[in-house]
Enzyme design. Structure first.
Site, PDB file in Angstrom:
ATOM      1  N   HIS A   1       0.975  -0.966  -0.151  1.00  0.00           N
ATOM      2  CA  HIS A   1      -0.025  -0.106   0.051  1.00  0.00           C
ATOM      3  C   HIS A   1       0.943   1.173   0.006  1.00  0.00           C
ATOM      4  CE1 HIS A   1      -2.826   2.910   1.884  1.00  0.00           C
ATOM      5  NE2 HIS A   1      -3.648   2.260   1.455  1.00  0.00           N
TER       6      HIS A   1
ATOM      7  N   ASP B   1       3.469  -4.073   8.107  1.00  0.00           N
ATOM      8  CA  ASP B   1       2.132  -3.746   7.916  1.00  0.00           C
ATOM      9  C   ASP B   1       1.172  -4.633   8.037  1.00  0.00           C
ATOM     10  OD1 ASP B   1      -0.322  -2.164   7.088  1.00  0.00           O
ATOM     11  OD2 ASP B   1       0.621  -1.481   5.148  1.00  0.00           O
TER      12      ASP B   1
ATOM     13  N   GLN C   1      -4.429  -5.101   7.395  1.00  0.00           N
ATOM     14  CA  GLN C   1      -5.189  -5.969   6.812  1.00  0.00           C
ATOM     15  C   GLN C   1      -5.139  -7.145   7.309  1.00  0.00           C
ATOM     16  OE1 GLN C   1      -7.733  -4.925   4.771  1.00  0.00           O
ATOM     17  NE2 GLN C   1      -6.971  -3.039   3.651  1.00  0.00           N
TER      18      GLN C   1
ATOM     19  N   LYS D   1     -10.319  -0.466  10.343  1.00  0.00           N
ATOM     20  CA  LYS D   1     -10.431  -1.761   9.837  1.00  0.00           C
ATOM     21  C   LYS D   1     -10.793  -2.817  10.616  1.00  0.00           C
ATOM     22  CE  LYS D   1      -7.068  -0.087   6.413  1.00  0.00           C
ATOM     23  NZ  LYS D   1      -7.874   0.475   5.329  1.00  0.00           N
TER      24      LYS D   1
ATOM     25  N   CYS E   1      -4.883   2.434  -3.421  1.00  0.00           N
ATOM     26  CA  CYS E   1      -3.685   3.132  -3.348  1.00  0.00           C
ATOM     27  C   CYS E   1      -2.297   2.067  -3.296  1.00  0.00           C
ATOM     28  CB  CYS E   1      -3.626   3.616  -1.327  1.00  0.00           C
ATOM     29  SG  CYS E   1      -4.973   4.648  -1.252  1.00  0.00           S
TER      30      CYS E   1
HETATM   31  N1  C6P Z   1      -6.022   0.669   2.798  1.00  0.00           N
HETATM   32  C1  C6P Z   1      -7.933   0.246   1.264  1.00  0.00           C
HETATM   33  O1  C6P Z   1      -9.234   0.324   0.831  1.00  0.00           O
HETATM   34  P1  C6P Z   1      -5.130   4.043   7.140  1.00  0.00           P
HETATM   35  O2  C6P Z   1      -5.363   4.387   5.739  1.00  0.00           O
HETATM   36  O3  C6P Z   1      -3.784   4.647   7.514  1.00  0.00           O
HETATM   37  O4  C6P Z   1      -5.944   3.440   8.102  1.00  0.00           O
HETATM   38  O5  C6P Z   1      -4.398   2.435   6.331  1.00  0.00           O
HETATM   39  C2  C6P Z   1      -3.280   2.560   5.417  1.00  0.00           C
HETATM   40  C3  C6P Z   1      -3.223   1.134   4.975  1.00  0.00           C
HETATM   41  C4  C6P Z   1      -2.020   0.636   5.031  1.00  0.00           C
HETATM   42  N2  C6P Z   1      -1.786  -0.537   4.764  1.00  0.00           N
HETATM   43  C5  C6P Z   1      -2.613  -1.469   4.340  1.00  0.00           C
HETATM   44  C6  C6P Z   1      -2.190  -2.960   3.612  1.00  0.00           C
HETATM   45  C7  C6P Z   1      -3.884  -0.995   3.929  1.00  0.00           C
HETATM   46  O6  C6P Z   1      -4.566  -1.759   3.230  1.00  0.00           O
HETATM   47  C8  C6P Z   1      -4.190   0.361   3.921  1.00  0.00           C
HETATM   48  C9  C6P Z   1      -5.304   1.059   3.899  1.00  0.00           C
HETATM   49  C10 C6P Z   1      -7.553   0.761   2.492  1.00  0.00           C
HETATM   50  O7  C6P Z   1      -7.308  -0.808   1.032  1.00  0.00           O
HETATM   51  C11 C6P Z   1      -7.612   2.490   2.284  1.00  0.00           C
HETATM   52  S1  C6P Z   1      -6.447   2.927   0.844  1.00  0.00           S
END
Ligand code: C6P
Length: 419
Positions: free
Chosen positions: A129, A206, A209, A232, A370
């Site tokens: 991401h 990371d 997910q 999430k 993203c």
């Molecule tokens: N992915 C998706 O629809 P934030 O935005 O900081 O809460 O999470 C960022 C992020 C970091 N790593 C991974 C693997 C992610 O999937 C995400 C967020 C969402 O896939 C929003 S773009």
């Protein structure tokens, strides 16, 4: 009377906990399949936040009065709850952030900026991401370090041979996603950590997910940093977590400067609070932390193994069902994958598809999620993604598949007529 499925979850009962699921959208019962972007919130979380604001609202670590003490106790109890949830012994390793993105930036700026030198290497992957790629791209520009990007195999898994080859004497950090938000690939982070540590490199996982969907222990993985978001995993927006080994945090300078992260301030110089507080400058999201702890209680009450098993069943069913819709191509591993399915439909832009599905009350995500470098590698500009949570059902996947068939017919007719 219980209606538990074979895995032991009464999904109909679980759904009643989520007010947002009890609605119609565009005249149809809502089918919410955008959980990788953010999940809906159970009453337990909504009420935990509301109860804090109703009775205990005060600033933390500052006030010498009853509400201040209650708020501080609840905030620190939430920190301990997070530590337990991710298998970390010491709550001092838990830093509250706004989200996973801020957690990774904290490591990039507080660790990377000060530790990396020209010639040092950061190893990351093509399936990251942007939140786990851009901070390293930026830090490499500022420090002269190099980012090495490991590719993926035909089936959408990490190329482990290339990963091993990318590790070298100059590798200082491996920054890797546990579960790809596009491919659903689950990376072997414990093995990756072992290989990186053998080379003397640190590892950042990371887990944005993965934490919501599977039992996970930082002790078992052995990693040095782990980042995730509350929203999430049924928790509130605006609260996230960086976990790091406390001794690493102690060694790192602060990321943000200001109130409550200090030990002593004079006009000439300042000293910092202990960890984790030196990384929590300013008033934190106390209600968010309390809501996140409530979300963890909620998930544990269902059972994390049961959640993982049910979502694995949904992922398998969805991969097969969506994959057999005419004109649809599914990306990522066919088995042992996370609870999401990313796909394209021949001749239909994912945005148009998402709009079509929305008219039927079905919420998916469309775009590059993203993850532009990954989409470039897949040879596409955008994709559609259905992602699942514990409250989803196979009937909802059937509804999606049926709507996809209708979409294909509709767009073929429209495009066919236009030609
Ligand atoms: N992915 C998706 O629809 P934030 O935005 O900081 O809460 O999470 C960022 C992020 C970091 N790593 C991974 C693997 C992610 O999937 C995400 C967020 C969402 O896939 C929003 S773009």
């Amino acid at each position: 009377m219980t209606n538990k499925n074979t895995i032991g979850i009464d999904v109909a009962r679980v759904r009643q906990d989520f007010p947002a699921l009890q609605q119609e959208v565009n005249g149809h019962p809502l089918v919410y399949l955008d959980n990788a972007a953010t999940t809906q919130k159970p009453l337990a979380v909504i009420e935990a936040e509301a109860a804090y604001y109703r009775r205990n609202n005060a600033n933390v670590h500052r006030a010498i009065h009853t509400l201040g003490e209650r708020a501080t106790a609840a905030y620190e109890a939430a920190r301990s709850r997070v530590a337990r949830f991710i298998g970390a012994g010491d709550p001092a390793g838990v830093v509250f952030t706004r989200n996973a993105t801020e957690a990774i930036n904290l490591v990039a700026y507080a660790w990377g900026l000060h530790r990396l030198k020209p010639g040092d290497e950061i190893v990351t992957t093509e399936m990251e991401h942007h939140s786990n790629f851009l901070p390293w791209q930026q830090i490499s520009r500022l420090t002269g370090a190099t980012v090495r990007v490991v590719g993926i195999t035909e089936s959408g898994e990490l190329d482990m041979e290339a990963f091993r080859a990318a590790l070298g004497d100059r590798t200082r950090l491996v920054a890797i996603t546990h579960l790809s938000n596009v491919l659903g690939t689950i990376n072997p982070v414990a093995e990756i950590t072992r290989l990186a540590h053998d080379r003397g490199a640190l590892v950042l996982v990371d887990a944005a997910q993965s934490v919501p969907h599977m039992p996970l222990s930082v002790t078992e993985i052995g990693c040095d940093f782990l980042a995730f978001s509350g929203h999430k995993m049924y928790g509130p927006m605006g609260i996230g977590v960086l976990w790091a080994r406390p001794e690493l945090l102690s060694d790192m300078p602060p990321f943000l400067f200001g109130g409550e992260m200090i030990s002593e301030v004079t006009l000439a110089e300042s000293t910092w609070a202990d960890v984790p507080w030196k990384f929590e400058a300013g008033t934190p999201n106390v209600a968010g932390a309390i809501g996140l702890a409530a979300a963890m209680d909620y998930v544990d009450a269902i059972g994390r193994d049961a959640v993982a098993a049910w979502e694995a069943a949904l992922a398998q069913y969805a991969t097969e069902t969506i994959g057999s819709v005419p004109g649809v191509t599914v990306f990522g591993p066919r088995q042992a994958r996370g609870a999401l399915v990313t796909f394209v439909m021949e001749g239909v832009h994912p945005h148009d598809l998402s709009t079509f599905l929305d008219q039927k009350g079905i919420a998916i995500r469309a775009g590059h999620h993203c993850a532009q470098p990954l989409h470039a590698c897949l040879g596409i500009g955008a994709s559609a993604r259905a992602s699942f949570a514990v409250y989803n059902t196979k009937q909802e996947i059937d509804a999606l598949a049926e709507a996809l068939v209708q979409a294909k017919e509709f767009f073929d007719r429209v495009v066919g007529r236009a030609l």
